[in-house]
Each structure stands twice: as C-alpha cells, then as structure tokens.
Design a protein around this motif. Structure first.
Motif, PDB file in Angstrom:
ATOM      1  N   SER A 168       8.915   2.389  -3.934  1.00  0.00           N
ATOM      2  CA  SER A 168       8.450   2.707  -5.285  1.00  0.00           C
ATOM      3  C   SER A 168       8.589   4.183  -5.618  1.00  0.00           C
ATOM      4  CB  SER A 168       6.970   2.351  -5.437  1.00  0.00           C
ATOM      5  OG  SER A 168       6.747   0.996  -5.173  1.00  0.00           O
ATOM      6  N   TRP A 169       8.718   4.998  -4.583  1.00  0.00           N
ATOM      7  CA  TRP A 169       8.799   6.439  -4.809  1.00  0.00           C
ATOM      8  C   TRP A 169      10.244   6.891  -5.027  1.00  0.00           C
ATOM      9  CZ3 TRP A 169       4.482   9.097  -5.775  1.00  0.00           C
ATOM     10  CH2 TRP A 169       3.274   8.453  -5.448  1.00  0.00           C
ATOM     11  N   GLY A 170      11.154   5.953  -4.967  1.00  0.00           N
ATOM     12  CA  GLY A 170      12.563   6.293  -5.217  1.00  0.00           C
ATOM     13  C   GLY A 170      13.219   6.978  -4.034  1.00  0.00           C
ATOM     14  N   ILE A 171      12.587   6.858  -2.848  1.00  0.00           N
ATOM     15  CA  ILE A 171      13.118   7.580  -1.676  1.00  0.00           C
ATOM     16  C   ILE A 171      14.093   6.702  -0.906  1.00  0.00           C
ATOM     17  CG2 ILE A 171      12.526   8.829   0.422  1.00  0.00           C
ATOM     18  CD1 ILE A 171       9.652   9.115  -0.789  1.00  0.00           C
ATOM     19  N   THR A 172      13.567   5.626  -0.297  1.00  0.00           N
ATOM     20  CA  THR A 172      14.426   4.775   0.523  1.00  0.00           C
ATOM     21  C   THR A 172      14.854   3.540  -0.274  1.00  0.00           C
ATOM     22  OG1 THR A 172      12.429   3.796   1.420  1.00  0.00           O
ATOM     23  CG2 THR A 172      13.476   5.488   2.744  1.00  0.00           C
ATOM     24  N   ALA A 189       0.821  -1.221   0.000  1.00  0.00           N
ATOM     25  CA  ALA A 189       0.000   0.000   0.000  1.00  0.00           C
ATOM     26  C   ALA A 189       0.851   1.264   0.000  1.00  0.00           C
ATOM     27  CB  ALA A 189      -0.978   0.005   1.172  1.00  0.00           C
ATOM     28  N   CYS A 190       1.871   1.296  -0.854  1.00  0.00           N
ATOM     29  CA  CYS A 190       2.714   2.493  -0.934  1.00  0.00           C
ATOM     30  C   CYS A 190       2.081   3.539  -1.827  1.00  0.00           C
ATOM     31  CB  CYS A 190       4.108   2.150  -1.449  1.00  0.00           C
ATOM     32  SG  CYS A 190       4.162   1.825  -3.219  1.00  0.00           S
ATOM     33  N   GLY A 191       1.024   3.156  -2.550  1.00  0.00           N
ATOM     34  CA  GLY A 191       0.225   4.145  -3.272  1.00  0.00           C
ATOM     35  C   GLY A 191       0.784   4.584  -4.612  1.00  0.00           C
ATOM     36  N   GLY A 211       6.255  11.876  -1.997  1.00  0.00           N
ATOM     37  CA  GLY A 211       5.333  10.816  -2.415  1.00  0.00           C
ATOM     38  C   GLY A 211       5.142   9.722  -1.387  1.00  0.00           C
ATOM     39  N   CYS A 212       6.001   9.699  -0.358  1.00  0.00           N
ATOM     40  CA  CYS A 212       5.919   8.644   0.658  1.00  0.00           C
ATOM     41  C   CYS A 212       4.511   8.535   1.220  1.00  0.00           C
ATOM     42  CB  CYS A 212       6.900   8.953   1.785  1.00  0.00           C
ATOM     43  SG  CYS A 212       6.663   7.926   3.246  1.00  0.00           S
ATOM     44  N   HIS A 213       4.013   7.290   1.290  1.00  0.00           N
ATOM     45  CA  HIS A 213       2.687   7.038   1.866  1.00  0.00           C
ATOM     46  C   HIS A 213       2.803   6.397   3.242  1.00  0.00           C
ATOM     47  CE1 HIS A 213       1.085   8.233  -1.925  1.00  0.00           C
ATOM     48  NE2 HIS A 213      -0.130   7.713  -1.729  1.00  0.00           N
ATOM     49  N   ILE A 214       4.009   6.465   3.823  1.00  0.00           N
ATOM     50  CA  ILE A 214       4.265   5.910   5.159  1.00  0.00           C
ATOM     51  C   ILE A 214       3.830   4.436   5.222  1.00  0.00           C
ATOM     52  CG2 ILE A 214       4.192   6.438   7.649  1.00  0.00           C
ATOM     53  CD1 ILE A 214       3.401   9.229   7.028  1.00  0.00           C
ATOM     54  N   CYS A 215       4.285   3.695   4.216  1.00  0.00           N
ATOM     55  CA  CYS A 215       3.941   2.267   4.193  1.00  0.00           C
ATOM     56  C   CYS A 215       4.829   1.474   5.150  1.00  0.00           C
ATOM     57  CB  CYS A 215       4.051   1.712   2.777  1.00  0.00           C
ATOM     58  SG  CYS A 215       5.745   1.533   2.177  1.00  0.00           S
ATOM     59  N   GLY A 216       5.921   2.092   5.578  1.00  0.00           N
ATOM     60  CA  GLY A 216       6.761   1.447   6.592  1.00  0.00           C
ATOM     61  C   GLY A 216       7.665   0.345   6.073  1.00  0.00           C
ATOM     62  N   LYS A 217       7.895   0.318   4.760  1.00  0.00           N
ATOM     63  CA  LYS A 217       8.726  -0.766   4.221  1.00  0.00           C
ATOM     64  C   LYS A 217      10.088  -0.264   3.737  1.00  0.00           C
ATOM     65  CE  LYS A 217       5.479  -3.768   4.822  1.00  0.00           C
ATOM     66  NZ  LYS A 217       5.504  -4.446   6.113  1.00  0.00           N
ATOM     67  N   CYS A 218      10.535   0.846   4.304  1.00  0.00           N
ATOM     68  CA  CYS A 218      11.797   1.446   3.868  1.00  0.00           C
ATOM     69  C   CYS A 218      12.964   0.464   3.955  1.00  0.00           C
ATOM     70  CB  CYS A 218      12.138   2.660   4.723  1.00  0.00           C
ATOM     71  SG  CYS A 218      10.748   3.690   5.146  1.00  0.00           S
ATOM     72  N   HIS A 219      12.917  -0.423   4.956  1.00  0.00           N
ATOM     73  CA  HIS A 219      14.043  -1.333   5.182  1.00  0.00           C
ATOM     74  C   HIS A 219      14.235  -2.339   4.059  1.00  0.00           C
ATOM     75  CE1 HIS A 219      10.437  -3.351   6.475  1.00  0.00           C
ATOM     76  NE2 HIS A 219      11.077  -4.498   6.473  1.00  0.00           N
ATOM     77  N   GLY A 233      10.365  -0.064   8.794  1.00  0.00           N
ATOM     78  CA  GLY A 233      10.795   1.306   8.551  1.00  0.00           C
ATOM     79  C   GLY A 233       9.768   2.284   9.099  1.00  0.00           C
ATOM     80  N   MET A 234      10.125   3.580   9.143  1.00  0.00           N
ATOM     81  CA  MET A 234       9.253   4.658   9.633  1.00  0.00           C
ATOM     82  C   MET A 234       9.046   4.596  11.148  1.00  0.00           C
ATOM     83  SD  MET A 234       8.186   6.941   7.633  1.00  0.00           S
ATOM     84  CE  MET A 234       9.171   7.201   6.190  1.00  0.00           C
ATOM     85  N   GLY A 235       8.415   5.654  11.673  1.00  0.00           N
ATOM     86  CA  GLY A 235       8.159   5.711  13.106  1.00  0.00           C
ATOM     87  C   GLY A 235       7.067   4.742  13.515  1.00  0.00           C
ATOM     88  N   ALA A 280       8.999  15.533   5.109  1.00  0.00           N
ATOM     89  CA  ALA A 280       9.729  15.835   3.869  1.00  0.00           C
ATOM     90  C   ALA A 280       9.621  14.664   2.895  1.00  0.00           C
ATOM     91  CB  ALA A 280      11.188  16.142   4.176  1.00  0.00           C
ATOM     92  N   LEU A 281       9.625  13.445   3.430  1.00  0.00           N
ATOM     93  CA  LEU A 281       9.495  12.278   2.546  1.00  0.00           C
ATOM     94  C   LEU A 281       8.070  12.186   1.995  1.00  0.00           C
ATOM     95  CD1 LEU A 281      11.583   9.529   4.370  1.00  0.00           C
ATOM     96  CD2 LEU A 281      12.329  11.425   2.936  1.00  0.00           C
ATOM     97  N   VAL A 282       7.096  12.584   2.805  1.00  0.00           N
ATOM     98  CA  VAL A 282       5.708  12.578   2.333  1.00  0.00           C
ATOM     99  C   VAL A 282       5.584  13.528   1.131  1.00  0.00           C
ATOM    100  CG1 VAL A 282       3.332  13.212   2.939  1.00  0.00           C
ATOM    101  CG2 VAL A 282       4.701  11.835   4.521  1.00  0.00           C
TER     102      VAL A 282
END
Ligand code: SF4
Ligand code: SF4
Lengths: 506, 247
Positions: free
Chosen positions: A430-434, A53-55, A417-425, A102-104, A412-414
């Motif tokens: 998909s947003w090219g961030i993490t 659900a990263c959107g 495009g970040c949807h706070i899906c928590g899968k950064c690790h 990932g994420m808080g 800033a990540l939002v």
C-alpha cells in the motif's frame, strides 16, 4: 466433496471502523493495496481476512476512525505449537506450495547488538564535543595498500609511489542496500538515489538492471551482477562507481531469486532486458562460479571490462563458515566484501530458509575481521555489514566489530512508510514500495521520501559523531575494528569469545 | 591492422594492448601464439572490429562483448561468450564448459563439440536473439534455465549421444533445434519436443548458411531437414510452487 474450511483460517487482524467518526470519504478504500475496504451503500465495510496491518489506512484516515487490532479470537495457546506453525500447515495442505514471505525473519532470535554496550571517556581522557570540534566520518571503500611508499616531486612535496587502488568515497559510512527494480518500485529507487546524491553516499540498485531514469545518478550507484545477469552488459558495468557480484542474500543464503512473470511489465522487461511476462529466475549459483577460483575469474572479467578503474564488491550471506569464505573472496581479488546477516530483508523468500538459515551479522563480522587480521589481509578489502541495522547504535557497534560501512535496506523502506508487514511478495504494498501497480507506486513521491532518507542518515551521522565524541575519538577510522571499546552483557563466555569482546566490568 | 605476438604475455598486458589499439582506431587484430590468456575481447565494443586468434585462448573469451567478431582457429576453453551482448565468435575446434552463459545477443558458432552447461540462462530480448550453433555434441545441462534465444545442435560428427543428462531443465524461454531425432523421454518434463515447421526453417536457414560458409561446409547438407525443436511448455515453470506464509 465439501470445501475445506481451512480457506477460512481466522484473520490475523481486525480492521475496525468507528462509524460514528467516519465521514465516508472512502480514502481507506483507495489506500489499501490489499482491497480490505469496500463501500456497502451507507458505510465502509472491512474484509478482515485481507488486512495485513501495513498501517496505510489509519495513517491516511482524516478522522482517525480506523483501528487495526490483533484478532482477539485465540488459537488455543501452546508454547510449542505457535499459531503460525498451525496456520502454515493448513495453508500448505491446501496448496502444496512452499511458504514464502517478505522482509527479514520476524522470529525472536537473540540480537547481539542489544547485548553490546559502548565505552565512553570519564576523567582519565577527555571526551570531544562534536559541535565544536571536527569529527571525521568520511569513509573510503576499496583495497588499501599494505604500506605507503612515498616519492617527492619537483616542489619537494610527498607523492605516492604507487597509484592508490580505486575507492568509493562516502561522506558518512552508510550505503543503501541492494534492492532491485522489480522487487521495489522505481520511485522507491529514485528516492534512495536522490538521498544518496544529496548525502554524498551510494545506493546499490540490486540485480534488476539500471533503469534509464537512474542513469544520471551514476556517481552514487553500485551496479550488481547476479546469477540471472539481468540487464548486464558492458555499458551497465561502467555506469556506476563500483560493480558488485551478488552471491547470496542474508534472508535466503543458498537460494536463488524469482520474480514472477506477472510482475514483469514493459518497463521492468526493458530494465532487466528480458521479455515481458516471463519469470525472471536467478539461479541459486552463478553457473560460471563453482569455486573461489571461478569467483576470481568473474571478478577479473569485470575488472578487465571496467579497465580496473572501479572497485569490485562481492556480496555474501553470513553462513557458518563465513570467515574462511570471506578470506577466500578477498584472496580472489574482491575490493569490498558485503556481508548480509541472517536477519536481513528480502522481497520474497521461502520462510523455511529465511527463519532457519545463516548466522547473525554481529558474529559474522567479528569472525571475519579477526580472520582477515590474522592472515594479514584486512587491508586488501573493505567490509560492508548489513542485516537489519536498526539505529545508529547498531551501525557504530558494527563498525567497532570490524565493518568499514553499513548498509541500510529495511530502515530505508521504513522511512518510506513501510510497517514491516512482511507481505512484499504479494506485490500489493500500500505504500507503493514493493509493488509495481501504478496506482500504488504513484503515491510514493521520490522527492519527499528522498528528503526524509536524507534526514534519517543525517540524524544517524550526528548521533554517530556524538558517540565518537563521547569515546574521545575524532574519526570513525579510529573506531573501526576497535573491539576494545565494546563490552557484552548477558552473554556467555562462548558468545563473548566469538564476538571477541569482554564482559561488562572487565 | 595489427599483429600481436602473445607469446609469454600476461592476459592483463595483452588485453590492455587490444583496448588501447581499439581506442586509437585499429579494427583488425591478429593474435599469434595465444596460449591460455583469459578475457580476450572482454567488454570490447564496435561492430567493425575483428580479432583472429591463433592458439588456444583461455577462459571467458568475449565476456561482456558488445559487437566485435572473434575468430578462433583452434579450440577454446571455458566460458566463451559469457554474458555477451552482441557480436560473433567463430570457433574452428571444440569449446569447453559454460558457453554463452546469460548471453543476450550475438552468435557463437562452434565447429566441434562443446562441454557441460552450454547456453545456460541465455535470454532473448526485443530484437536481440542470441544464437549458438554447435557442430558436434554437448555435455549435460544443455540449455538449463534457458530464458530466450536459439541453440542449434547439429551432431555432424556422427556421435551416438548428442547430449548428456538434464537437457533443458528449468528452460522457460527460447528454442533449441536438433538435426537428429533423440529419445527425449528421459529428459526434462518442462519442455516439449516437436518437429520444426516452415517458419522455423526460414529462421534457421540464414544462420546455417553463414555457419556453413564459416567452416567450409556444404550449406545444403545442413539445411536439409528434418529438424526437431524443443520449446518450454511454460514461460512460468514455477508459477504454482509458492504459497503465502502466515508469518
Ligand atoms: S478513510 Fe477513515 S473517514 Fe474515510 S472512509 Fe475510511 S474510515 Fe471513513
Ligand atoms: S514494503 Fe513490504 S513489509 Fe513494508 S509495508 Fe510494503 S509490503 Fe509491507
């Protein structure tokens, strides 16, 4: 032995395609970093188990043909046993691994910012209209003298007797929170660098070293020294406007960092100055810091290396005894103390730490500010507050609770495009961030998102001015640590007491 | 050349004088009566700069140093060569705890013993290979989290125990050489204990000759093997430690 069925833990989400609308352009296949979609000859097929659900897919589907649904298949409801408890038990029993994410923390702890209300002027003193009258947001981070002593020069003009300690000048009291190259992509860092320069603020590059392409942004950069000492040398220390010693992170107090070897490609290897393919391990402690005295030693080792020309910051996680800890840090010679609350973000953290360790930034700030005032050393260091600042209101409240500035990480990540899906690790963002996968990082255009970051901080700054105007003050300086302008709602006496604020109506 | 009498001088003043003189082109420094001043050589740069120290320098000698040489005719305290990038530190006596933390390049030669946590998180990178040689013995946590570079433990002082506990824990890069065989069974499972081969000896030779010359020792005595080496079993010691959370 039969294969355990736990590998088939029910999917969290369903990626549902409306085949009547779908034109088979396959954009979703390209866009998903997790490989959810494939082409089944005549139609798109979705593997629900991969969806996080990263959107990204529905944002880029030209036909609006994709819906991401929460899987309606229920686990039997139980107020005590949440489904993530059960699923993690299954996963851990498969692998024997520490559960990371990932994420808080996504858990619903009480958010004190949501129980604090701001004051405004009515009749007895006038509000100020920020559209017509000057409103000062400029903020200086660094040690301030306890008193000003003046001399007069030949032209009879007052001049400072003693030189002002080094400061970071911010046009508005926001900075971009430390996020390293490695945990996020270079394009994400560049977007923040561009925005910081345009806004007259700074970004913190985190502990992963300084990439060559960020060198020209030195005037808008804080460099970090963490226990792994990645990329740290003399020139590095001198390349920004300040140096920060990272002791801890709100999402994982007391825990080190660990960038897995598969993420250490040639470019990250060069920036971190470690061989490609090896794990980049940041030990939990700095092994030259086992006490406040040792911290002092490192602070001054850095000050010597930068010839006392720039402030030195110390970043700590908000933990139970934070007020005493920060008092020690200030006495050890830090010019800035960055306090990261327990809801702060992370590229990867063991969830058992992330979801259970630390204290909220609101409480930490109130306690630290109070303690430093009582000890008469509040002027010795500036305070930066972080740990999921979600809006300008959170920022204003943080400043009234005692912060000099706030740091923006997740927000800033939002923007990007970040949807706070928590899968950064996973490194598949998909947003090219993490992520460091070139086909994914390429899609994050630093110019475009730099401009959006600029817009966000500008908008928040305007809102901040509106709030100040309503309160009848014309400078952020007048609000700093002014708990009298805050009131609590739905808070107990003890909560009000630790926050140092009155209940609404009082 | 300049001689600075450091007697009763605060480190801030001493280091300022050194920095200013480097800026004005002085290459050779003799520091007399040094007595515990911190940060000597902190962040200084230039391959042709040499600082000779008489007395005992304080903590963080050569921290962040990038090229120069420091010669100490006595003992040194803690944190020598902290996060050092290049250069050389030669110590005629003993060294305290935490030598070469996060060191990325250059050499530290210690004639005597060294304390706890030596070479923690040392890293090699590209052509930079940090090298620490210790003449005597070391305390616990030798090479903890070592990520690159080379350490040599000679055990010249006939000490019984060459190293303390927790030898090489979390080591994931670099090489440790020992001149004496030790019982490695009680130490880290993350590393392997091997005999040094010809290639190792070719590499070591040039450093050992330099070490011998610096301390007036017979090079042959040092070079003659056998040597033993300790290398990590994996560059990824924690690869299987984690699993993705459901939340
Ligand atoms: S992006 Fe939308 S329209 Fe294109 S293939 Fe995927 S579902 Fe169909
Ligand atoms: S940055 Fe992390 S939380 Fe945000 S979309 Fe990417 S993977 Fe998900």
């Amino acid at each position: 032995m039969t294969k355990s069925s736990f590998t088939n833990i029910q999917s969290e989400y369903l990626a549902v395609i409306d085949h009547a609308k779908c034109v088979r352009c396959k954009r979703c296949i390209q866009n998903c970093g997790w490989g959810t979609y494939s082409f089944g000859g005549d139609k798109i097929i979705a593997d629900h188990s991969k969806c996080v659900a990263c959107g990204r897919c529905y944002t880029y589907c030209p036909e609006g043909a994709i819906s991401i649904l929460k899987n309606p298949t229920v686990m039997r409801e139980n107020g005590n046993w949440q489904d993530y408890h059960i699923k993690n038990i299954w996963r851990q029993s498969e692998t024997g691994g520490i559960a990371i994410s990932g994420m808080g923390t996504p858990l619903k702890y009480k958010k004190y910012f949501d129980h604090i209300l701001l004051d405004a002027c009515q009749v007895t003193n006038p509000p100020i209209d920020p559209l017509r009258e000057p409103m000062e947001l400029k903020t200086f981070l660094g040690k301030k003298p306890s008193k000003l002593e003046l001399d007069f020069n030949e032209d009879d003009q007052p001049v400072l007797k003693n030189p002002m300690p080094p400061q970071i000048e911010l046009a508005t009291p926001f900075i971009f929170a430390p996020m390293s190259y490695g945990s996020i992509s270079l394009n994400a860092q560049k977007a923040m660098a561009l925005a910081a320069r345009a806004l007259g603020i700074v970004m913190n590059i985190g502990e992963g070293g300084l990439h060559d392409e960020l060198v020209p942004f030195g005037k808008n950069i804080i460099v970090q020294v963490a226990s792994g000492r990645f990329g740290v040398n003399r020139d590095y220390l001198n390349s920004g406007v300040a140096v920060e010693i990272k002791i801890g992170q709100g999402a994982k107090p007391g825990i080190g960092g660990h960038l897995p070897g598969e993420k250490i490609g040639a470019d990250i290897s060069r920036t971190r100055m470690i061989p490609a393919g090896t794990d980049a391990i940041s030990p939990a402690p700095h092994h030259d810091i086992y006490s406040i005295e040792d911290l002092r030693q490192l602070i001054y080792a850095i000050k010597e290396a930068i010839n006392y020309e720039k402030p030195v910051s110390v970043k700590v996680a908000a933990v139970h005894n934070i007020a005493a800890i920060v008092s020690g840090i200030v006495r050890a010679g830090a010019d800035i103390v960055y306090i990261d609350g327990f809801t702060g973000g992370t590229g990867a953290a063991p969830i058992i730490i992330r979801d259970n360790v630390g204290i909220p930034i609101e409480i930490a700030l109130a306690q630290v500010d109070q303690r430093l005032r009582e000890e008469g050393i509040r002027n010795e260091a500036s305070l930066v507050a972080a740990g999921s600042i979600r809006s300008s209101a959170d920022a204003v409240k943080a400043i009234a609770l005692g912060a000099d500035a706030v740091a923006i990480g997740t927000a800033a990540l939002v923007v990007m495009g970040c949807h706070i899906c928590g899968k950064c690790h996973t490194g598949n963002c998909s947003w090219g961030i993490t992520t460091q996968r070139p086909e994914l990082t390429r899609r994050l255009d630093p110019e475009e998102y730099g401009e959006k970051l600029y817009n966000l901080i500008n908008a928040w700054s305007h809102e901040m001015k509106d709030i100040l105007g309503a309160m009848g003050v014309n400078s952020i300086e007048s609000l700093r640590g002014s708990k009298e302008r805050l009131r609590g709602i739905e808070l107990t006496d003890s909560e009000l007491k630790v926050l140092g604020i009155k209940h609404a109506g009082m | 050349m300049i001689t600075i009498d450091a007697k009763d001088m605060h480190y801030k003043e001493l280091n300022k004088i050194i920095r200013e003189n480097i800026a004005s082109g002085i290459k050779n420094f003799f520091l007399e009566n040094v007595n515990g001043q911190y940060y000597i050589g902190d962040g200084i740069k230039g391959d042709d700069i040499t600082i000779t120290v008489n007395g005992v320098p304080g903590n963080d000698l050569g921290v962040f140093m990038d090229g120069p040489s420091i010669i100490v005719n006595n003992n040194v305290q803690d944190n020598v060569g902290n996060t050092m990038n290049a250069g050389k530190i030669t110590i005629k006596g003993d060294a305290g705890d935490v030598v070469g933390y996060g060191m990325r390049g250059g050499r530290i030669y210690i004639r005597g013993n060294a304390g706890y946590r030596i070479g923690i998180h040392m890293k090699g990178y590209n052509t930079q290979i940090p090298v620490i040689i210790i003449g005597g013995k070391v305390g616990s946590f030798f090479g903890e989290y070592m990520a690159g570079g080379v350490m040599v433990l000679l055990g010249l002082n006939n000490s019984e125990e060459l190293a303390g506990e927790y030898f090489g824990v979390g080591m994931h890069g670099g090489t440790i050489y020992l001149k004496k065989k030790i019982d490695f069974s009680k130490y880290s499972k993350e590393v392997e204990f091997l005999e040094a081969n010809d290639e190792d000896m070719i590499f070591l030779k040039k450093y050992l000759i330099e070490y011998a010359n610096d301390f007036n020792l017979q090079a042959e005595d040092l070079i003659n093997g056998p040597f033993y080496k300790i290398v990590p079993s994996s560059a990824r010691p924690y690869a299987h430690l984690y699993t993705s959370s459901a939340l």
